[in-house]
Design a protein around this motif. Sequence first.
Motif, mmCIF file in Angstrom:
data_model
loop_
_atom_site.group_PDB
_atom_site.id
_atom_site.type_symbol
_atom_site.label_atom_id
_atom_site.label_comp_id
_atom_site.label_asym_id
_atom_site.label_seq_id
_atom_site.Cartn_x
_atom_site.Cartn_y
_atom_site.Cartn_z
ATOM 1 N N PRO B 42 0.890 -1.147 -0.126
ATOM 2 C CA PRO B 42 0.024 -0.015 0.137
ATOM 3 C C PRO B 42 0.537 1.298 -0.105
ATOM 4 O O PRO B 42 1.958 1.246 0.467
ATOM 5 N N ARG B 43 0.504 2.148 -0.597
ATOM 6 C CA ARG B 43 1.050 3.412 -0.562
ATOM 7 C C ARG B 43 0.247 4.747 -0.984
ATOM 8 O O ARG B 43 -0.687 4.572 -1.677
ATOM 9 N N PHE B 44 0.654 5.844 -0.674
ATOM 10 C CA PHE B 44 0.082 7.005 -1.060
ATOM 11 C C PHE B 44 0.951 7.999 -1.721
ATOM 12 O O PHE B 44 0.536 8.783 -2.799
ATOM 13 N N CYS B 45 2.196 8.361 -1.094
ATOM 14 C CA CYS B 45 3.127 9.267 -1.770
ATOM 15 C C CYS B 45 3.860 8.811 -3.027
ATOM 16 O O CYS B 45 4.134 9.509 -3.779
ATOM 17 N N TYR B 46 4.089 7.359 -2.754
ATOM 18 C CA TYR B 46 4.783 6.883 -3.842
ATOM 19 C C TYR B 46 4.141 6.852 -5.428
ATOM 20 O O TYR B 46 3.011 6.675 -5.439
ATOM 21 N N HIS B 47 4.774 7.273 -6.338
ATOM 22 C CA HIS B 47 4.436 7.368 -7.700
ATOM 23 C C HIS B 47 5.424 6.982 -8.578
ATOM 24 O O HIS B 47 6.300 7.813 -8.709
ATOM 25 N N ALA B 53 9.322 10.714 -2.277
ATOM 26 C CA ALA B 53 9.013 11.668 -1.194
ATOM 27 C C ALA B 53 9.253 11.235 -0.015
ATOM 28 O O ALA B 53 10.107 11.750 1.102
ATOM 29 N N GLY B 54 8.718 9.848 0.154
ATOM 30 C CA GLY B 54 8.622 8.997 1.496
ATOM 31 C C GLY B 54 8.039 9.742 2.605
ATOM 32 O O GLY B 54 8.530 9.574 3.706
ATOM 33 N N ASN B 55 6.925 10.342 2.548
ATOM 34 C CA ASN B 55 6.473 10.963 3.588
ATOM 35 C C ASN B 55 5.166 10.444 4.025
ATOM 36 O O ASN B 55 4.497 10.903 4.999
ATOM 37 N N CYS B 56 4.677 9.498 3.568
ATOM 38 C CA CYS B 56 3.312 9.108 3.974
ATOM 39 C C CYS B 56 3.212 7.858 4.960
ATOM 40 O O CYS B 56 2.439 7.716 5.832
ATOM 41 N N ARG B 57 4.327 7.173 4.705
ATOM 42 C CA ARG B 57 4.902 5.883 5.546
ATOM 43 C C ARG B 57 3.967 4.567 5.379
ATOM 44 O O ARG B 57 3.924 3.815 6.285
ATOM 45 N N MET B 58 2.969 4.714 4.402
ATOM 46 C CA MET B 58 2.153 3.540 4.415
ATOM 47 C C MET B 58 2.749 2.308 3.770
ATOM 48 O O MET B 58 2.406 1.346 3.954
ATOM 49 N N CYS B 59 4.005 2.614 3.241
ATOM 50 C CA CYS B 59 4.578 1.685 2.561
ATOM 51 C C CYS B 59 5.574 0.572 3.406
ATOM 52 O O CYS B 59 6.469 0.028 3.020
ATOM 53 N N LEU B 60 5.228 0.742 4.677
ATOM 54 C CA LEU B 60 6.120 0.105 5.735
ATOM 55 C C LEU B 60 6.351 -1.407 5.690
ATOM 56 O O LEU B 60 5.286 -2.154 5.162
ATOM 57 N N GLN B 71 10.417 -0.263 7.850
ATOM 58 C CA GLN B 71 10.942 0.755 7.008
ATOM 59 C C GLN B 71 10.065 1.013 5.954
ATOM 60 O O GLN B 71 9.486 0.353 5.463
ATOM 61 N N ALA B 72 10.413 2.391 5.533
ATOM 62 C CA ALA B 72 9.627 2.706 4.122
ATOM 63 C C ALA B 72 10.247 2.233 2.946
ATOM 64 O O ALA B 72 11.244 2.552 2.911
ATOM 65 N N SER B 73 9.567 1.210 2.349
ATOM 66 C CA SER B 73 9.930 0.464 1.388
ATOM 67 C C SER B 73 10.340 1.499 0.042
ATOM 68 O O SER B 73 11.099 1.091 -0.732
ATOM 69 N N CYS B 74 9.501 2.507 -0.036
ATOM 70 C CA CYS B 74 9.602 3.238 -1.129
ATOM 71 C C CYS B 74 10.676 3.995 -1.409
ATOM 72 O O CYS B 74 11.344 4.204 -2.477
ATOM 73 N N ALA B 75 11.437 4.330 -0.222
ATOM 74 C CA ALA B 75 12.412 5.034 -0.202
ATOM 75 C C ALA B 75 14.004 4.529 0.117
ATOM 76 O O ALA B 75 14.799 4.731 0.212
HETATM 77 S S1 FES Z 1 4.913 5.199 -0.317
HETATM 78 FE FE1 FES Z 1 4.604 6.979 1.171
HETATM 79 S S2 FES Z 1 6.345 6.672 2.404
HETATM 80 FE FE2 FES Z 1 6.567 5.080 0.822
#
Ligand code: FES
Lengths: 227, 683
Positions: B42-47, B53-60, B71-75
């Motif tokens: 799941p993610r919100f900020c990653y595109h 950006a790594g700021n929503c933290r949904m991708c932990l 850990q934030a997987s997108c970053a």
């Molecule tokens: S998708 Fe938002 S922090 Fe990783």
Amino acid sequence: MAERAPHPDTPELRARWGSFAWTGSNAEKVREIIGRYPEGRQRSAVMPLLDLAQRQVGEETQTQGWLPIPVMEYVAAQLDMPIIRVLEVATFYMMYNIAPVGRYHVQVCGTTPCMLRRSDDIMDACKARGMKKGHTTPDGMWTLSEVECMGNCASAPMVQINDANYEDLTPARLDAVLDALALGESPKEGTQDPARHTVEPVGEPTNLAAMMHANHDYRSEWSTEPA
Amino acid sequence: MVSVDAQTETEMPTVTVDGTEIEVPDGATVLQACELAGKEIPRFCYHERLSIAGNCRMCLVEVKPGPPKPQASCALPATHGQEIRTDSEMVKKAREGVMEFLLINHPLDCPICDQGGECDLQDQSVAYGRGGSRYHENKRAVTEKYMGPLIKTIMTRCIHCTRCVRFSEEVAGVDEIGALYRGEDMQITTYLEHATKHELSANVIDLCPVGALTSRPYAYEARPWELKKTLGIDVSDAMGSNIRIDVRGREVLRVLPRNNDDVNEEWLSDKARWQVDGLTRRRLDRVWIRRDGKLQPAAWDQAFGMIASAAKGGSVAAMAGDLLDCETMFAARRLVNAAGSQLLESRQTGMSYPAGNLAAVNFNSTFAGIETADAVLIVGSHVRWEAPLLNVRLRKAAKRGAKIFIVGPHWEPTYRAEFLGEDASVLHDLPDHVAAAMQGAARPAIIVGAGGLVAGAHGPALALAHAWNVVRDADGVRWNGFNVLHMAAARMGALMLGFARPRGLAELVQAAPAVLLSLGADEMDYAPFAGSLKVYIGHHGDKGATAADIILPASAYTEKAGTYVSTEGRVQFADKAAFAPGDAREDWTILRALADALGVSIGFDSFDQLRTAMVAEVPALGAEGLIDFGPLPAAESAERAGGPIAYPVKDFYLTNPIARASATMQRCSAELLHGEELAEAAE
Ligand code: FES
Ligand code: SF4
Ligand code: FES
């Protein structure tokens, strides 16, 4: 904080500040500041430039200074950067005033160490002198804000007024400082406790006392057993 | 930005995702690794198309080795030997926690939110949330913001993913959205709440994972599950953007972009998206015949009878409009030919560049390819207005270091570009540094726009292309840097179907045809055809209908299936999304019936037969994909470009009859281009 908002962009504001330009000496400083950053990274100078602009506005208005929208646009144009990015910076940091302030900007620290050292009394003392949080007094002298920790916890409570910190305050000591400022004097900065020089302990030190006069190796005294 | 470059030769790291070992491309993130392993993160900020950006933290996720916390997987870069878990208790709890925090300050007003049913926040809270809130304090609220006529804002719903900020800065190249204040007080807004003023602004509506930015024209119109979704091709410019047309009943309610990396990536211009409300206005839904100078309602056979008798007295000519599908043009060509004429043209403004060799009038570099150009000379094209999505590609090229030069009046590019002057003659006398840059480039490209074609720049540009050797092998791949950028969706198809006379429109005028079939031609001057019976076959009461003697109501692009060829020579098929209103028919059926009235045979009775016949004659139209038009022809050296270049598009929002009928486009034009204060009237 939520009430913090840029001063409205009105024709009057444009008329007053639309022609803002650096004074001669500031223009010199601006050149020096921008020169600190590598070619192509001039945008990094946005923070010192906003600060300088705020100070120049302060001189022109006899206040602590603030950042009218046209002045921010002037800085943005000079750094060739989108104005929205400048506004982001200016609204992020509390030290940039985005609405007009008075001659003295009294910023009372209300964070836990100061609070435990009775910063509430300091706030009350300010209010007793007619100040109101987030407002400037009608005579244009005082603007009152509450801020977070200013890093002077060891001499809490404290206020920051424009560029100066006044620490170890009591309502009476604060009144003395403010009275002096009102008279146009420059009261002593730092601790207002006559018994203190800076943030050294009041009275005899209680920690590492053996190191007061000579070096002392404490290591042999450490217990290796968990207490 | 992390890019996954499949061509890198370095060894691919191996990671374990939930116990399965997989190899991932070098430079991939942990999130991408999980996706490769078939795990949904799941993610919100990653595109994919924006910076991280790594700021929503949904991708932990849980990653070993590493700190013993999610850990934030997108970053996080995927490195060799990592053990990643997406299914552990820690991950489940982390997701629940993030979700709960996000919802603390979210209004939960889904029943009155237009994002409902297609909302990431909604879906992910169902899938990963804990099903209840423990928060009983006051929620924060954010004051309303104005972002212009297309974007409706309810900023209390914003979760501060900053996708909209990153899109406008990185993709659109117009920094106008920002995040003001900080922490709990953070607010997304445009500078002083000005309307967003670029051609791609509405893409933030798709990007916004919640209902903070929704579509203003579509507000409260429908729920996504009520809509019939049809795959189509956009006709508002010649890019051939892939779209999805959402219809309820007979009405097209909205158009959304489809993903196509080669064409529009996943963006769409504001015009392509919102001109569709023009589909219900100023429609031609019955037959009209001009009697005593006035258009009067009539019947089909009356109209056919008049055309047939007029056709007896002379030749039949056809002018193809800008929005046509190939099938309509092919039917018209058969009809005109059967009536014994070759008078077919599509260049309504009178252009007469040679169209014998299609390689010379094609966008040969392709849209995806132009990103890799390292020096680009644009001759007479206001790219931002003529092909906004191509401008996005050029911006990418410029960001990679391409030098871009523009001949023509100044416009606001979204990248660093040098304007060389307004007069086309500068092509014969390029400044040394420009010539040197083009000569020294590994992948040089020339783009000739409509303004350049009018100023006679086609030949000279072709000569430069040969001089600079823009067709070559670059790193083992064929590179063709000669490009013509058309603006009409129908243009390439029309040229392939022979709708181009050597001397252009002038030839039609000179022939003084007895009957002029205008197939939705709304940009031309009808005055020289005073002696012809002007038959307008189209869908909107615009310029063509005003000049016509007979109006036969036809279908707009959403109302018929069709084949389109984009300016890069890409054949694409579109489906029929809705029915045309009233008496209006699909264009080919009108032409088929007209053939009967004229007593000629055009050889097909159904749409399938038509298509088969068309593909038999022009085989390239039979298969989706890029057409190879072969090598560039030699340049006609004698041709000289000269005179000030003028861009044909005067108003981005009103370039075709559908857009001109659209209330939304009219409002955009008035407010964004002519600065009218409509902000107050909006709410
Ligand atoms: S998708 Fe938002 S922090 Fe990783
Ligand atoms: S408005 Fe939407 S896209 Fe923009 S930051 Fe908020 S949630 Fe993200
Ligand atoms: S808490 Fe007041 S200065 Fe640190």
